[in-house]
Design a protein around this motif. Structure first.
Motif, mmCIF file in Angstrom:
data_model
loop_
_atom_site.group_PDB
_atom_site.id
_atom_site.type_symbol
_atom_site.label_atom_id
_atom_site.label_comp_id
_atom_site.label_asym_id
_atom_site.label_seq_id
_atom_site.Cartn_x
_atom_site.Cartn_y
_atom_site.Cartn_z
ATOM 1 N N TYR A 8 0.838 -1.201 0.000
ATOM 2 C CA TYR A 8 0.000 0.000 0.000
ATOM 3 C C TYR A 8 0.874 1.252 0.000
ATOM 4 O O TYR A 8 0.610 2.201 -0.743
ATOM 5 C CB TYR A 8 -0.924 -0.010 1.222
ATOM 6 N N LEU A 9 1.925 1.258 0.803
ATOM 7 C CA LEU A 9 2.837 2.403 0.828
ATOM 8 C C LEU A 9 3.513 2.595 -0.523
ATOM 9 O O LEU A 9 3.674 3.723 -0.993
ATOM 10 C CB LEU A 9 3.886 2.241 1.930
ATOM 11 N N ARG A 10 3.901 1.490 -1.176
ATOM 12 C CA ARG A 10 4.515 1.596 -2.507
ATOM 13 C C ARG A 10 3.512 2.124 -3.527
ATOM 14 O O ARG A 10 3.863 2.929 -4.394
ATOM 15 C CB ARG A 10 5.066 0.235 -2.956
ATOM 16 N N ALA A 11 2.264 1.678 -3.439
ATOM 17 C CA ALA A 11 1.243 2.095 -4.399
ATOM 18 C C ALA A 11 0.814 3.544 -4.199
ATOM 19 O O ALA A 11 0.341 4.184 -5.133
ATOM 20 C CB ALA A 11 0.025 1.175 -4.298
ATOM 21 N N HIS A 12 0.959 4.063 -2.984
ATOM 22 C CA HIS A 12 0.527 5.432 -2.665
ATOM 23 C C HIS A 12 1.719 6.317 -2.304
ATOM 24 O O HIS A 12 1.635 7.161 -1.415
ATOM 25 C CB HIS A 12 -0.497 5.401 -1.532
ATOM 26 N N SER A 57 -0.285 8.563 6.395
ATOM 27 C CA SER A 57 0.354 8.483 7.704
ATOM 28 C C SER A 57 0.532 7.019 8.101
ATOM 29 O O SER A 57 -0.257 6.146 7.718
ATOM 30 C CB SER A 57 -0.478 9.213 8.757
ATOM 31 N N VAL A 58 1.572 6.766 8.845
ATOM 32 C CA VAL A 58 1.835 5.418 9.322
ATOM 33 C C VAL A 58 0.701 4.966 10.241
ATOM 34 O O VAL A 58 0.291 3.811 10.209
ATOM 35 C CB VAL A 58 3.205 5.349 10.020
ATOM 36 N N ALA A 59 0.157 5.888 11.016
ATOM 37 C CA ALA A 59 -0.969 5.550 11.904
ATOM 38 C C ALA A 59 -2.170 5.082 11.100
ATOM 39 O O ALA A 59 -2.868 4.144 11.503
ATOM 40 C CB ALA A 59 -1.339 6.755 12.759
ATOM 41 N N ALA A 60 -2.398 5.709 9.944
ATOM 42 C CA ALA A 60 -3.523 5.301 9.094
ATOM 43 C C ALA A 60 -3.298 3.904 8.533
ATOM 44 O O ALA A 60 -4.226 3.094 8.465
ATOM 45 C CB ALA A 60 -3.723 6.305 7.966
ATOM 46 N N VAL A 61 -2.075 3.615 8.139
ATOM 47 C CA VAL A 61 -1.773 2.280 7.611
ATOM 48 C C VAL A 61 -1.905 1.242 8.720
ATOM 49 O O VAL A 61 -2.424 0.151 8.490
ATOM 50 C CB VAL A 61 -0.372 2.241 6.965
ATOM 51 N N ALA A 62 -1.478 1.576 9.914
ATOM 52 C CA ALA A 62 -1.639 0.666 11.053
ATOM 53 C C ALA A 62 -3.119 0.408 11.308
ATOM 54 O O ALA A 62 -3.520 -0.740 11.540
ATOM 55 C CB ALA A 62 -0.973 1.240 12.294
ATOM 56 N N ALA A 63 -3.923 1.462 11.240
ATOM 57 C CA ALA A 63 -5.365 1.302 11.450
ATOM 58 C C ALA A 63 -5.981 0.439 10.353
ATOM 59 O O ALA A 63 -6.826 -0.411 10.634
ATOM 60 C CB ALA A 63 -6.034 2.668 11.502
ATOM 61 N N MET A 64 -5.563 0.657 9.106
ATOM 62 C CA MET A 64 -6.071 -0.173 8.004
ATOM 63 C C MET A 64 -5.682 -1.633 8.200
ATOM 64 O O MET A 64 -6.400 -2.536 7.775
ATOM 65 C CB MET A 64 -5.530 0.320 6.660
ATOM 66 N N SER A 65 -4.539 -1.848 8.837
ATOM 67 C CA SER A 65 -4.059 -3.202 9.082
ATOM 68 C C SER A 65 -4.724 -3.822 10.309
ATOM 69 O O SER A 65 -4.455 -4.977 10.637
ATOM 70 C CB SER A 65 -2.544 -3.192 9.279
ATOM 71 N N PHE A 68 6.324 -4.310 11.476
ATOM 72 C CA PHE A 68 6.826 -3.743 10.231
ATOM 73 C C PHE A 68 8.353 -3.758 10.218
ATOM 74 O O PHE A 68 8.973 -4.199 9.255
ATOM 75 C CB PHE A 68 6.305 -2.322 10.033
ATOM 76 N N LYS A 69 8.953 -3.312 11.292
ATOM 77 C CA LYS A 69 10.417 -3.286 11.358
ATOM 78 C C LYS A 69 10.986 -4.697 11.313
ATOM 79 O O LYS A 69 11.999 -4.950 10.661
ATOM 80 C CB LYS A 69 10.893 -2.552 12.605
ATOM 81 N N ALA A 106 8.464 1.917 9.536
ATOM 82 C CA ALA A 106 7.561 2.254 8.430
ATOM 83 C C ALA A 106 7.828 3.653 7.873
ATOM 84 O O ALA A 106 7.835 3.846 6.649
ATOM 85 C CB ALA A 106 6.104 2.119 8.876
ATOM 86 N N LEU A 107 8.070 4.624 8.726
ATOM 87 C CA LEU A 107 8.311 5.984 8.254
ATOM 88 C C LEU A 107 9.614 6.065 7.450
ATOM 89 O O LEU A 107 9.669 6.727 6.406
ATOM 90 C CB LEU A 107 8.346 6.960 9.430
ATOM 91 N N GLN A 108 10.648 5.380 7.903
ATOM 92 C CA GLN A 108 11.906 5.357 7.161
ATOM 93 C C GLN A 108 11.720 4.649 5.817
ATOM 94 O O GLN A 108 12.257 5.081 4.796
ATOM 95 C CB GLN A 108 12.993 4.666 7.976
#
Length: 122
Positions: free
Chosen positions: A44-48, A54-62, A73-74, A81-83
């Motif tokens: 998702y991060l690669r596609a967007h 935000s990383v928090a949004a991706v965590a929530a989606m997950s 993630f690490k 995730a942010l790095q």
């Protein structure tokens, strides 16, 4: 190696063994279903990459807590995730700078990196 021990056969066997080891090393699947979730989050991060995500949004989606998502993630990707997101954006910016003619500021804005540009005084 069943055929003979010529140099060509030994090289072929070594290549096959190397290929097998590479496949085994790259197979990161485990019994933990969370890794599939992290793989989807990274995709998702690669596609967007050009969007503000935000990383928090991706965590929530997950459907994971922020801290649990960060740890998984690490562990899975090797970077926080942010790095990881910043690295994706830097790769995209380098690609755009190498293949197109916009200014550095325009490339930075299009890849979500304007803060870095203003910090550098560009």
């Amino acid at each position: 190696m069943e055929r003979d021990t010529t140099t060509a056969s030994l090289l072929a066997a070594a290549g096959a063994a190397w290929h097998l080891m590479a496949l085994l090393a790259s197979d990161r699947s485990t019994g933990d279903g969370h890794y599939a979730t992290i793989d989807r989050a990274a995709e998702y991060l690669r596609a967007h990459i050009d969007d503000h995500v935000s990383v928090a949004a991706v965590a929530a989606m997950s459907r994971l807590s922020g801290s649990h998502f960060a740890a998984l993630f690490k562990s899975r990707i090797g970077y926080p995730a942010l790095q990881y997101q910043t690295q994706l954006r830097m790769v995209r910016a380098r690609e755009l700078l190498d293949t197109t003619d916009p200014s550095i500021a325009a490339v930075a804005a299009s890849t979500g990196l304007p803060r870095l540009v203003t910090q550098c005084g560009i």
